[in-house]
Design an enzyme around this catalytic site. Structure first.
Site, PDB file in Angstrom:
ATOM      1  N   ARG A   1       0.836  -1.218   0.000  1.00 25.06           N
ATOM      2  CA  ARG A   1       0.000   0.000   0.000  1.00 25.06           C
ATOM      3  C   ARG A   1       0.866   1.262   0.000  1.00 25.06           C
ATOM      4  O   ARG A   1       0.436   2.334  -0.402  1.00 25.06           O
ATOM      5  CB  ARG A   1      -0.999   0.009   1.162  1.00 25.06           C
ATOM      6  CG  ARG A   1      -1.912   1.241   1.173  1.00 25.06           C
ATOM      7  CD  ARG A   1      -3.249   1.061   1.912  1.00 25.06           C
ATOM      8  NE  ARG A   1      -3.151   0.210   3.060  1.00 25.06           N
ATOM      9  CZ  ARG A   1      -2.654   0.580   4.259  1.00 25.06           C
ATOM     10  NH1 ARG A   1      -2.236   1.813   4.440  1.00 25.06           N
ATOM     11  NH2 ARG A   1      -2.601  -0.279   5.246  1.00 25.06           N
TER      12      ARG A   1
ATOM     13  N   TYR B   1     -14.943  16.593 -15.606  1.00 26.21           N
ATOM     14  CA  TYR B   1     -15.343  15.194 -15.667  1.00 26.21           C
ATOM     15  C   TYR B   1     -16.402  14.977 -14.583  1.00 26.21           C
ATOM     16  O   TYR B   1     -16.265  15.463 -13.453  1.00 26.21           O
ATOM     17  CB  TYR B   1     -14.101  14.325 -15.430  1.00 26.21           C
ATOM     18  CG  TYR B   1     -14.403  12.857 -15.392  1.00 26.21           C
ATOM     19  CD1 TYR B   1     -14.712  12.162 -16.556  1.00 26.21           C
ATOM     20  CD2 TYR B   1     -14.390  12.165 -14.202  1.00 26.21           C
ATOM     21  CE1 TYR B   1     -15.004  10.819 -16.518  1.00 26.21           C
ATOM     22  CE2 TYR B   1     -14.674  10.818 -14.149  1.00 26.21           C
ATOM     23  CZ  TYR B   1     -14.987  10.149 -15.312  1.00 26.21           C
ATOM     24  OH  TYR B   1     -15.276   8.816 -15.274  1.00 26.21           O
TER      25      TYR B   1
ATOM     26  N   ASP C   1      -5.753  18.314 -15.075  1.00 25.20           N
ATOM     27  CA  ASP C   1      -6.095  16.945 -15.476  1.00 25.20           C
ATOM     28  C   ASP C   1      -5.657  16.794 -16.935  1.00 25.20           C
ATOM     29  O   ASP C   1      -6.245  17.397 -17.834  1.00 25.20           O
ATOM     30  CB  ASP C   1      -7.607  16.724 -15.308  1.00 25.20           C
ATOM     31  CG  ASP C   1      -8.031  15.289 -15.652  1.00 25.20           C
ATOM     32  OD1 ASP C   1      -7.380  14.663 -16.507  1.00 25.20           O
ATOM     33  OD2 ASP C   1      -9.036  14.827 -15.077  1.00 25.20           O
TER      34      ASP C   1
ATOM     35  N   LYS D   1      -7.394   5.661 -19.552  1.00 23.15           N
ATOM     36  CA  LYS D   1      -7.655   6.111 -20.909  1.00 23.15           C
ATOM     37  C   LYS D   1      -6.402   5.888 -21.771  1.00 23.15           C
ATOM     38  O   LYS D   1      -6.004   4.771 -21.959  1.00 23.15           O
ATOM     39  CB  LYS D   1      -8.117   7.579 -20.877  1.00 23.15           C
ATOM     40  CG  LYS D   1      -9.148   7.878 -19.751  1.00 23.15           C
ATOM     41  CD  LYS D   1     -10.471   7.195 -19.948  1.00 23.15           C
ATOM     42  CE  LYS D   1     -11.412   7.258 -18.753  1.00 23.15           C
ATOM     43  NZ  LYS D   1     -11.620   8.530 -18.112  1.00 23.15           N
TER      44      LYS D   1
HETATM   45  C1  LIG Z   1     -12.116   9.023 -16.861  1.00 21.48           C
HETATM   46  C2  LIG Z   1     -11.663  10.347 -16.366  1.00 21.48           C
HETATM   47  C3  LIG Z   1     -11.420  10.577 -15.003  1.00 21.48           C
HETATM   48  C4  LIG Z   1     -11.652   9.524 -13.952  1.00 21.48           C
HETATM   49  O1  LIG Z   1     -10.770   8.448 -14.086  1.00 21.48           O
HETATM   50  P1  LIG Z   1     -11.118   6.926 -13.634  1.00 21.48           P
HETATM   51  O2  LIG Z   1      -9.876   6.196 -14.022  1.00 21.48           O
HETATM   52  O3  LIG Z   1     -12.345   6.497 -14.371  1.00 21.48           O
HETATM   53  O4  LIG Z   1     -11.340   6.966 -12.161  1.00 21.48           O
HETATM   54  C5  LIG Z   1     -10.960  11.838 -14.636  1.00 21.48           C
HETATM   55  N1  LIG Z   1     -10.782  12.816 -15.536  1.00 21.48           N
HETATM   56  C6  LIG Z   1     -11.012  12.643 -16.852  1.00 21.48           C
HETATM   57  C7  LIG Z   1     -10.793  13.771 -17.812  1.00 21.48           C
HETATM   58  C8  LIG Z   1     -11.468  11.402 -17.317  1.00 21.48           C
HETATM   59  O5  LIG Z   1     -11.722  11.227 -18.626  1.00 21.48           O
END
Ligand SMILES: *Cc1c(COP(=O)(O)O)cnc(C)c1O
Length: 399
Positions: free
Chosen positions: A61, A114, A188, A213
């Site tokens: 962890r 998001y 982000d 992604k």
């Molecule tokens: C999918 C996404 C998230 C969240 O990520 P997870 O891996 O699904 O928890 C945050 N920001 C953006 C821009 C995203 O596309």
């Protein structure tokens, strides 16, 4: 650590940085350490590791060698000092906010986020006494006017869902830091990845990712990361991850992201090249009202995107004439292209917010969130662009 590749170009570092095969019996790919805990040679060694006086793993962890290879590589690619890989994008985002904030603090965030990030701020943090202001971060004076003595974080995505507005990362970072060095600018960078945009080099303090992604890139995992200066990332590891969320990444998942990174630049080039061709083609179709893509010269964000991104990326949104019903028909007509949320995979994915993610909203509520009835979002995949276009074309023609 074989870090001789440090001066090498992006794709070379994405393949080699932070791993020396001679440290693992010559294994070409880093071993996967599927272990919860690590045995100490002596109580003294254990004591030194707990005290932070000696390097070495303790318990997964807190960190794991497979995770460390990924973190070293990701930090290098984002040009940050350190990275922390986590169980999901939301794990990384929430651990970062939990670490940096306390009751009474204030956050400035872009008006479009998001969905789960918005829910975390609005329904999560607010419950614990954190105040959040939502502004249009394309408007620098709006950002400036929202800052207060309590502001600790300015947060945005770029480009942003669904209309692909692009934020001026350098200008926002400068403005915020001129106001106070106690405010962290957090970007982000999920849509771009470090292959297309490196916010830390533009003045941002931290970058967060949904590695689910493009970084993973194959639609087979959920993961996230935060990258920035060593001191802050260590704090997030010891507070936000270890104690406050426990959102630890599996070594297997960390390995899969390393595998994805090897082709990241190659994939981002192909995603961008195909998306530009598709966006140009969509812009000429009579069934379509408007196309949102920062790589189109007609986009109001074209110049800024050219400056701060190396390529315009793989995400497109467009407005279909005829609203909700046409949107549903178009979606149900798709054959090869998948009706699915998420993005950044080899498969082209298409989503229609009005009938899918935002179907429980009223049309008025959708408008308030910039979601029109005919809005469709495409994550352009790695299939041959002619086949992607052919599927879109047949789906449009039966509308
Ligand atoms: C999918 C996404 C998230 C969240 O990520 P997870 O891996 O699904 O928890 C945050 N920001 C953006 C821009 C995203 O596309």
């Amino acid at each position: 650590m074989n870090n001789d590749a440090q001066k090498a170009a992006f794709s070379t570092r994405a393949i080699h940085y932070g791993y020396d095969s001679s440290s693992a019996n010559g294994s070409l790919t880093p071993p996967i350490y599927m272990t919860s805990t690590f045995a100490f040679d002596s109580v003294e060694q254990g004591g030194e590791r707990f005290a932070g006086e000696a390097e070495g793993p303790i318990y997964s962890r807190l960190g794991n060698p497979t995770q460390s290879v990924l973190e070293t590589r990701l930090a290098d690619l984002e040009e940050g000092e350190a990275a922390l890989a986590m169980a999901s994008g939301m794990g990384a985002i929430s651990a970062t906010f939990w670490t940096l904030l306390k009751a009474g603090d204030h956050v400035v965030a872009d008006k479009t986020l998001y969905g789960c990030t918005f829910a975390f701020l609005e329904h999560g943090l607010k419950k614990f006494g954190v105040d959040v202001s939502y502004v249009d971060c394309c408007d620098l004076s709006a950002v400036k006017n929202a800052l207060t003595d309590q502001t600790r974080i300015v947060y945005f995505e770029s480009p942003v869902n669904p209309t692909l507005r692009v934020m001026d990362i350098a200008a926002i970072s400068q403005l915020v830091h001129n106001y106070s060095n106690d405010i962290k600018v957090i970007v982000d960078n999920t849509y771009c990845t470090p292959a297309l945009q490196r916010p830390l080099t533009l003045g941002a303090d931290l970058v967060v990712h949904s590695a689910t992604k493009y970084l993973g890139g194959h639609g087979d995992l959920i993961a996230g990361a935060v990258v920035g200066d060593e001191e802050t990332v260590t704090r997030i590891r010891l507070e936000g991850l270890k104690d406050m969320t426990g959102a630890v990444i599996s070594p297997m998942t960390a390995f899969l992201i390393q595998r994805g990174l090897k082709t990241l630049e190659l994939r981002m080039e192909r995603h961008s090249q195909s998306a530009l061709a598709i966006a140009r083609w969509l812009a000429e179709q009579p069934e379509i009202e408007q196309v949102y893509y920062p790589g189109l010269e007609s986009s109001p964000f074209y110049q800024l995107a050219q400056q701060q991104m190396t390529l315009p990326g793989g995400m497109i949104a467009f407005e279909l004439k005829g609203g909700l019903e046409k949107g549903k028909q178009f979606m149900n007509n798709l054959k090869m292209i998948k009706r699915a949320v998420s993005l950044g995979d080899a498969e082209t994915l298409c989503q229609h917010p009005a009938s899918m993610t935002h179907s429980t909203y009223t049309p008025e509520e959708r408008m308030a969130h910039d979601i029109s009835e005919g809005l469709v979002r495409i994550s352009v995949g790695l299939e041959d662009v002619k086949d992607i276009q052919a599927d879109l074309s047949q789906a449009l023609s039966v509308c």
